[in-house]
Design a protein around this motif. Structure first.
Motif, short mmCIF file in Angstrom:
data_model
loop_
_atom_site.label_atom_id
_atom_site.label_comp_id
_atom_site.label_asym_id
_atom_site.label_seq_id
_atom_site.Cartn_x
_atom_site.Cartn_y
_atom_site.Cartn_z
N GLY A 137 5.24 -17.47 -6.76
CA GLY A 137 3.86 -17.27 -6.31
C GLY A 137 3.81 -16.71 -4.90
O GLY A 137 3.00 -15.82 -4.60
N PHE A 138 4.68 -17.22 -4.03
CA PHE A 138 4.75 -16.69 -2.66
C PHE A 138 5.10 -15.20 -2.69
O PHE A 138 4.51 -14.39 -1.97
CB PHE A 138 5.83 -17.43 -1.87
N LEU A 139 6.09 -14.85 -3.50
CA LEU A 139 6.50 -13.45 -3.58
C LEU A 139 5.39 -12.56 -4.14
O LEU A 139 5.24 -11.41 -3.72
CB LEU A 139 7.75 -13.33 -4.46
N THR A 140 4.63 -13.10 -5.08
CA THR A 140 3.51 -12.33 -5.64
C THR A 140 2.47 -12.04 -4.57
O THR A 140 1.95 -10.92 -4.45
CB THR A 140 2.88 -13.09 -6.82
N TRP A 141 2.14 -13.05 -3.77
CA TRP A 141 1.21 -12.86 -2.63
C TRP A 141 1.79 -11.83 -1.67
O TRP A 141 1.09 -10.92 -1.21
CB TRP A 141 0.99 -14.18 -1.92
N ASN A 142 3.06 -11.97 -1.36
CA ASN A 142 3.70 -11.12 -0.36
C ASN A 142 3.76 -9.67 -0.82
O ASN A 142 3.57 -8.74 -0.02
CB ASN A 142 5.10 -11.64 -0.06
N ARG A 143 4.02 -9.47 -2.10
CA ARG A 143 4.04 -8.10 -2.64
C ARG A 143 2.65 -7.48 -2.54
O ARG A 143 2.50 -6.30 -2.19
CB ARG A 143 4.51 -8.15 -4.09
N HIS A 144 1.64 -8.27 -2.86
CA HIS A 144 0.26 -7.78 -2.82
C HIS A 144 -0.15 -7.37 -1.41
O HIS A 144 -0.88 -6.39 -1.22
CB HIS A 144 -0.67 -8.89 -3.33
N HIS A 145 0.36 -8.10 -0.42
CA HIS A 145 -0.01 -7.86 0.98
C HIS A 145 1.04 -7.04 1.74
O HIS A 145 0.89 -6.84 2.95
CB HIS A 145 -0.25 -9.20 1.69
N LYS A 146 2.11 -6.65 1.02
CA LYS A 146 3.17 -5.85 1.64
C LYS A 146 3.71 -6.55 2.90
O LYS A 146 3.89 -5.95 3.95
CB LYS A 146 2.68 -4.44 1.98
N GLY A 147 4.00 -7.84 2.74
CA GLY A 147 4.47 -8.64 3.87
C GLY A 147 5.97 -8.54 4.08
O GLY A 147 6.72 -8.00 3.26
N ASP A 148 6.40 -9.13 5.19
CA ASP A 148 7.82 -9.20 5.51
C ASP A 148 8.54 -10.03 4.46
O ASP A 148 7.99 -11.00 3.93
CB ASP A 148 8.00 -9.82 6.90
N TYR A 186 9.22 -14.44 3.68
CA TYR A 186 7.90 -15.03 3.46
C TYR A 186 7.85 -16.53 3.71
O TYR A 186 6.77 -17.13 3.79
CB TYR A 186 7.46 -14.75 2.02
N HIS A 187 9.01 -17.16 3.78
CA HIS A 187 9.08 -18.62 3.90
C HIS A 187 8.99 -19.12 5.33
O HIS A 187 8.87 -20.33 5.56
CB HIS A 187 10.39 -19.12 3.30
N LEU A 188 9.06 -18.24 6.30
CA LEU A 188 9.07 -18.68 7.71
C LEU A 188 7.68 -19.16 8.13
O LEU A 188 6.66 -18.59 7.72
CB LEU A 188 9.53 -17.54 8.60
N PRO A 189 7.61 -20.20 8.95
CA PRO A 189 6.30 -20.77 9.32
C PRO A 189 5.34 -19.78 9.95
O PRO A 189 4.13 -19.90 9.78
CB PRO A 189 6.68 -21.88 10.32
N GLU A 190 5.85 -18.78 10.67
CA GLU A 190 4.97 -17.83 11.33
C GLU A 190 4.50 -16.70 10.41
O GLU A 190 3.65 -15.88 10.81
CB GLU A 190 5.66 -17.23 12.56
N HIS A 191 5.02 -16.62 9.20
CA HIS A 191 4.63 -15.56 8.28
C HIS A 191 3.15 -15.71 7.93
O HIS A 191 2.63 -16.83 7.79
CB HIS A 191 5.47 -15.65 7.01
N PRO A 192 2.42 -14.61 7.77
CA PRO A 192 0.99 -14.69 7.44
C PRO A 192 0.69 -15.54 6.19
O PRO A 192 -0.35 -16.21 6.14
CB PRO A 192 0.60 -13.23 7.22
N LEU A 193 1.57 -15.52 5.20
CA LEU A 193 1.35 -16.35 4.02
C LEU A 193 1.34 -17.82 4.40
O LEU A 193 0.43 -18.58 4.00
CB LEU A 193 2.42 -16.09 2.97
N GLN A 194 2.34 -18.26 5.15
CA GLN A 194 2.41 -19.68 5.52
C GLN A 194 1.27 -20.06 6.46
O GLN A 194 0.80 -21.20 6.43
CB GLN A 194 3.78 -19.98 6.14
N GLN A 195 0.82 -19.13 7.27
CA GLN A 195 -0.34 -19.41 8.11
C GLN A 195 -1.60 -19.55 7.26
O GLN A 195 -2.48 -20.36 7.56
CB GLN A 195 -0.51 -18.30 9.15
N ALA A 196 -1.70 -18.76 6.20
CA ALA A 196 -2.84 -18.88 5.29
C ALA A 196 -2.80 -20.23 4.57
O ALA A 196 -3.84 -20.86 4.35
CB ALA A 196 -2.83 -17.74 4.27
#
Length: 329
Positions: A139-150, A153-163
């Motif tokens: 699920g994290f990877l699916t979000w990250n792919r959608h948002h073209k993130g770094d 994705y598991h790092l606390p400062e990543h936008p996903l984890q902040q969300a």
């Protein structure tokens, strides 16, 4: 306020051991009941995977990827690493053009006996798909792919984890009290028992907005696919089956347990302070029975709460008991 006695083990007429902890029941109007300290701060561990999955749905990433109820159940799962679990996550990621190496959850032997035996006998090593949190990470990877993130994705400062942190604060109604790193390398945000119960009540009585629809979809997916949320012989799967899909339950490491009961609008959260799973499984079973969500005569209740404890020869040698004053019994 200190932890209180919840579940006792008796042998030969003597109380041999006791599990102490905290528990809170919450509904649309607020706190319904509490034992121990409702304000005790805990790491919810895997019991909060439904909260961690909220950005996946709210962002539109789940729908853009065409995720169905099976994938949503796996996103909330602490699965046993059975072939159906590992294959389900593998197919999910392959369908998005990703592979096992994109995961950041790490590897461990599956808890599922058949898959563990297959790997052991074939001398095949487990992979990250077998990790009990691989569905959450998919699920994290699916979000990250959608948002073209770094990719990290598991790092606390990543936008996903902040969300996820923001969602945690919003549904619990409190500020995160601390950040720990879970066994799967993802951040885990500390909240109170009361806050966690309040969040589960929110899932049980969701609003009609985007978040509410996301909450309902996740709860329904868990209840629809209990075998994916945990696995055969596991408490989450057994208890959800026993309640006929009317209630979603989820365990977390170190003896955390939650329940979402939409028909009653109830959210339940508990923590056994010694980290003993047998105590948390018995305690959640007691609360489900007490609130009329689980038939006291169902075999699952015997398995996790009322049934006798037998030795290796099958002789009845001990019993579980509810501590005096717990769950109104």
């Amino acid at each position: 306020m200190a932890a209180v006695d919840l579940i006792e083990f008796w042998r030969g007429g003597l109380r041999e051991s006791v599990h102490r902890g905290h528990a809170v029941v919450w509904d649309r109007g607020g706190m319904v009941a509490a034992w121990g300290n409702p304000g005790a701060v805990i790491f919810p561990r895997s019991s909060c995977k439904m909260i961690q999955a909220l950005p996946l749905l709210e962002s539109g990433a789940a729908d853009a990827a065409g995720l169905g109820t099976r994938q949503l159940a796996l996103a909330c799962a602490s699965h046993s690493g059975a072939r159906m679990h590992a294959q389900g996550v593998r197919d999910w990621l392959h369908g998005l053009g990703m592979a096992e190496g994109d995961l950041r959850c790490g590897t461990h032997m599956p808890w599922d006996a058949a898959e563990n035996r297959r790997l052991t006998c074939s001398d095949e090593a487990p992979c990250q798909f077998h990790n009990n949190c691989s569905g959450k990470h998919a699920g994290f990877l699916t979000w990250n792919r959608h948002h073209k993130g770094d990719v990290e994705y598991h790092l606390p400062e990543h936008p996903l984890q902040q969300a996820i942190r923001a969602a945690t604060e919003e549904v619990t109604g409190e500020n995160v009290a601390g950040t720990g790193i879970d066994g799967c390398s993802a951040p885990n945000f500390a909240v109170s028992i009361a806050g966690l119960a309040r969040a589960m009540a929110g899932f049980a009585s969701p609003a009609g907005d985007g978040r509410g629809r996301a909450m309902r979809r996740l709860t329904d997916a868990m209840a629809m696919h209990p075998e994916l949320v945990a696995g055969e012989g596991r408490a989450c799967t057994d208890l959800m089956r026993a309640m006929g899909g009317r209630v979603a339950v989820k365990t977390g490491a170190e003896a955390v347990f939650v329940a979402i009961a939409p028909e009653r609008g109830l959210g339940i959260a508990l923590k056994v302070t010694d980290g003993g799973t047998r105590g948390s499984e018995a305690a959640i079973t007691a609360l489900l029975v007490h609130h009329g969500l689980l038939d006291a005569n169902h075999p699952a209740v015997g398995k996790y709460l009322t049934g006798p404890i037998r030795n290796w020869r099958g002789t009845e040698v001990a019993e579980r008991r509810l501590a005096e004053g717990f769950a109104g019994f």
